[in-house]
Design a protein around this motif. Structure first.
Motif, PDB file in Angstrom:
ATOM      1  N   GLN A 104      -8.802   6.233   8.400  1.00  0.00           N
ATOM      2  CA  GLN A 104      -8.704   7.111   7.240  1.00  0.00           C
ATOM      3  C   GLN A 104      -9.220   8.506   7.528  1.00  0.00           C
ATOM      4  O   GLN A 104      -9.987   8.723   8.445  1.00  0.00           O
ATOM      5  N   ASN A 105      -8.769   9.427   6.712  1.00  0.00           N
ATOM      6  CA  ASN A 105      -9.265  10.797   6.704  1.00  0.00           C
ATOM      7  C   ASN A 105     -10.089  10.914   5.431  1.00  0.00           C
ATOM      8  O   ASN A 105      -9.537  11.035   4.341  1.00  0.00           O
ATOM      9  N   LYS A 106     -11.388  10.883   5.532  1.00  0.00           N
ATOM     10  CA  LYS A 106     -12.257  10.871   4.355  1.00  0.00           C
ATOM     11  C   LYS A 106     -12.154  12.149   3.531  1.00  0.00           C
ATOM     12  O   LYS A 106     -12.527  12.172   2.367  1.00  0.00           O
ATOM     13  N   GLU A 107     -11.615  13.211   4.112  1.00  0.00           N
ATOM     14  CA  GLU A 107     -11.440  14.456   3.364  1.00  0.00           C
ATOM     15  C   GLU A 107     -10.234  14.383   2.422  1.00  0.00           C
ATOM     16  O   GLU A 107     -10.055  15.245   1.582  1.00  0.00           O
ATOM     17  N   ASP A 108      -9.379  13.378   2.586  1.00  0.00           N
ATOM     18  CA  ASP A 108      -8.183  13.228   1.745  1.00  0.00           C
ATOM     19  C   ASP A 108      -8.173  11.811   1.169  1.00  0.00           C
ATOM     20  O   ASP A 108      -7.608  10.898   1.743  1.00  0.00           O
ATOM     21  N   PRO A 109      -8.816  11.597   0.008  1.00  0.00           N
ATOM     22  CA  PRO A 109      -8.925  10.249  -0.546  1.00  0.00           C
ATOM     23  C   PRO A 109      -7.610   9.685  -1.092  1.00  0.00           C
ATOM     24  O   PRO A 109      -7.497   8.486  -1.300  1.00  0.00           O
ATOM     25  N   VAL A 110      -6.598  10.526  -1.322  1.00  0.00           N
ATOM     26  CA  VAL A 110      -5.328  10.036  -1.869  1.00  0.00           C
ATOM     27  C   VAL A 110      -4.377   9.599  -0.763  1.00  0.00           C
ATOM     28  O   VAL A 110      -3.861   8.495  -0.759  1.00  0.00           O
ATOM     29  N   SER A 111      -4.115  10.472   0.198  1.00  0.00           N
ATOM     30  CA  SER A 111      -3.161  10.118   1.243  1.00  0.00           C
ATOM     31  C   SER A 111      -3.779  10.137   2.624  1.00  0.00           C
ATOM     32  O   SER A 111      -3.078  10.255   3.611  1.00  0.00           O
ATOM     33  N   GLY A 112      -5.068   9.978   2.707  1.00  0.00           N
ATOM     34  CA  GLY A 112      -5.757  10.017   3.985  1.00  0.00           C
ATOM     35  C   GLY A 112      -5.850   8.689   4.700  1.00  0.00           C
ATOM     36  O   GLY A 112      -6.595   8.543   5.656  1.00  0.00           O
ATOM     37  N   PHE A 113      -5.101   7.693   4.238  1.00  0.00           N
ATOM     38  CA  PHE A 113      -5.109   6.385   4.888  1.00  0.00           C
ATOM     39  C   PHE A 113      -3.843   6.211   5.712  1.00  0.00           C
ATOM     40  O   PHE A 113      -2.841   6.880   5.477  1.00  0.00           O
ATOM     41  N   ALA A 114      -3.861   5.296   6.651  1.00  0.00           N
ATOM     42  CA  ALA A 114      -2.681   5.019   7.459  1.00  0.00           C
ATOM     43  C   ALA A 114      -1.586   4.434   6.571  1.00  0.00           C
ATOM     44  O   ALA A 114      -1.827   3.533   5.788  1.00  0.00           O
ATOM     45  N   GLY A 115      -0.396   4.958   6.676  1.00  0.00           N
ATOM     46  CA  GLY A 115       0.722   4.422   5.909  1.00  0.00           C
ATOM     47  C   GLY A 115       1.131   5.297   4.750  1.00  0.00           C
ATOM     48  O   GLY A 115       0.725   6.446   4.636  1.00  0.00           O
ATOM     49  N   ILE A 116       1.943   4.742   3.888  1.00  0.00           N
ATOM     50  CA  ILE A 116       2.481   5.481   2.752  1.00  0.00           C
ATOM     51  C   ILE A 116       1.347   5.824   1.788  1.00  0.00           C
ATOM     52  O   ILE A 116       0.602   4.943   1.367  1.00  0.00           O
ATOM     53  N   PRO A 117       1.211   7.097   1.421  1.00  0.00           N
ATOM     54  CA  PRO A 117       0.153   7.474   0.478  1.00  0.00           C
ATOM     55  C   PRO A 117       0.333   6.768  -0.870  1.00  0.00           C
ATOM     56  O   PRO A 117       1.451   6.537  -1.316  1.00  0.00           O
ATOM     57  N   ARG A 118      -0.771   6.457  -1.506  1.00  0.00           N
ATOM     58  CA  ARG A 118      -0.725   5.732  -2.777  1.00  0.00           C
ATOM     59  C   ARG A 118      -0.009   6.502  -3.877  1.00  0.00           C
ATOM     60  O   ARG A 118       0.536   5.912  -4.793  1.00  0.00           O
ATOM     61  N   ASN A 119       0.012   7.807  -3.786  1.00  0.00           N
ATOM     62  CA  ASN A 119       0.633   8.602  -4.838  1.00  0.00           C
ATOM     63  C   ASN A 119       2.107   8.912  -4.559  1.00  0.00           C
ATOM     64  O   ASN A 119       2.718   9.667  -5.292  1.00  0.00           O
ATOM     65  N   MET A 120       2.670   8.350  -3.525  1.00  0.00           N
ATOM     66  CA  MET A 120       4.050   8.624  -3.154  1.00  0.00           C
ATOM     67  C   MET A 120       4.982   7.550  -3.728  1.00  0.00           C
ATOM     68  O   MET A 120       4.705   6.368  -3.635  1.00  0.00           O
ATOM     69  N   THR A 121       6.066   7.981  -4.318  1.00  0.00           N
ATOM     70  CA  THR A 121       7.043   7.053  -4.872  1.00  0.00           C
ATOM     71  C   THR A 121       7.867   6.455  -3.739  1.00  0.00           C
ATOM     72  O   THR A 121       8.362   7.172  -2.883  1.00  0.00           O
ATOM     73  N   GLY A 122       8.019   5.150  -3.749  1.00  0.00           N
ATOM     74  CA  GLY A 122       8.779   4.466  -2.713  1.00  0.00           C
ATOM     75  C   GLY A 122      10.180   4.094  -3.161  1.00  0.00           C
ATOM     76  O   GLY A 122      10.550   4.257  -4.328  1.00  0.00           O
ATOM     77  N   MET A 123      10.962   3.583  -2.229  1.00  0.00           N
ATOM     78  CA  MET A 123      12.334   3.204  -2.504  1.00  0.00           C
ATOM     79  C   MET A 123      12.418   2.150  -3.606  1.00  0.00           C
ATOM     80  O   MET A 123      13.289   2.212  -4.466  1.00  0.00           O
ATOM     81  N   GLY A 124      11.530   1.176  -3.601  1.00  0.00           N
ATOM     82  CA  GLY A 124      11.550   0.129  -4.618  1.00  0.00           C
ATOM     83  C   GLY A 124      11.380   0.676  -6.027  1.00  0.00           C
ATOM     84  O   GLY A 124      12.077   0.268  -6.954  1.00  0.00           O
ATOM     85  N   ALA A 125      10.473   1.627  -6.192  1.00  0.00           N
ATOM     86  CA  ALA A 125      10.257   2.233  -7.518  1.00  0.00           C
ATOM     87  C   ALA A 125      11.489   3.002  -7.970  1.00  0.00           C
ATOM     88  O   ALA A 125      11.852   2.979  -9.149  1.00  0.00           O
ATOM     89  N   LYS A 126      12.147   3.665  -7.038  1.00  0.00           N
ATOM     90  CA  LYS A 126      13.335   4.449  -7.385  1.00  0.00           C
ATOM     91  C   LYS A 126      14.498   3.556  -7.823  1.00  0.00           C
ATOM     92  O   LYS A 126      15.185   3.870  -8.785  1.00  0.00           O
ATOM     93  N   VAL A 127      14.712   2.448  -7.127  1.00  0.00           N
ATOM     94  CA  VAL A 127      15.823   1.588  -7.543  1.00  0.00           C
ATOM     95  C   VAL A 127      15.490   0.865  -8.849  1.00  0.00           C
ATOM     96  O   VAL A 127      16.380   0.588  -9.643  1.00  0.00           O
ATOM     97  N   LYS A 128      14.215   0.606  -9.108  1.00  0.00           N
ATOM     98  CA  LYS A 128      13.823   0.041 -10.407  1.00  0.00           C
ATOM     99  C   LYS A 128      14.140   1.014 -11.529  1.00  0.00           C
ATOM    100  O   LYS A 128      14.588   0.614 -12.597  1.00  0.00           O
TER     101      LYS A 128
END
Length: 145
Positions: A104-128
């Motif tokens: 993780q990047n502790k300076e970025d609590p939202v998207s500072g982790f490995a992988g898709i940021p928690r605040n990013m909309t994914g393909m599944g949400a869009k098709v829903k």
């Protein structure tokens, strides 16, 4: 690591209010010639032997009834490829390399982790949002989002 993506849009006789069914498959390490419909034009003895060795009648049938999307960019490892696919963003902007999910990047609590940021909309949400029901099974490998 090669990745192969097949997207089938089944548009058999549909009423005006119904939507096509979407079956999206991602297979790691699947080569171009590892599916039957890519071996249909066999001419040489080696190609004909390949036809005998690779039998995928169910996948071939789905491909015949749908749309195959098989031209895309892929990364040499699965995490960035899956993250790019599921988020719709270039993998370098989502998961540049396979790292431990605890990285993780502790300076970025939202998207500072490995992988898709928690605040990013994914393909599944869009098709829903488009009125579809979704189901995901298999390897995630796109972080802890």
């Amino acid at each position: 690591m090669k990745q192969f993506i097949v997207l089938f849009l089944n548009s058999v006789v549909l009423s005006a209010s119904s939507k096509p069914h979407i079956l999206f498959l991602l297979a790691d390490d699947m080569g171009w010639a590892n599916i039957g419909y890519h071996r249909r034009g066999a001419v040489t003895a080696d190609e004909k032997q390949g036809q005998l060795e690779v039998q995928t009648p169910a996948m071939d049938s789905l491909a015949d009834e749908g749309i195959i999307l098989d031209r895309h960019y892929s990364y040499r490892i699965c995490g960035p490829s899956r993250s790019a696919l599921l988020s719709g963003r270039l993998g370098a902007h989502v998961l540049a390399k396979n790292v431990a999910v605890t990285a993780q990047n502790k300076e970025d609590p939202v998207s500072g982790f490995a992988g898709i940021p928690r605040n990013m909309t994914g393909m599944g949400a869009k098709v829903k949002e488009g009125g579809y029901k979704t189901y995901y099974v298999g390897k995630w490998d796109a972080g802890m989002a």
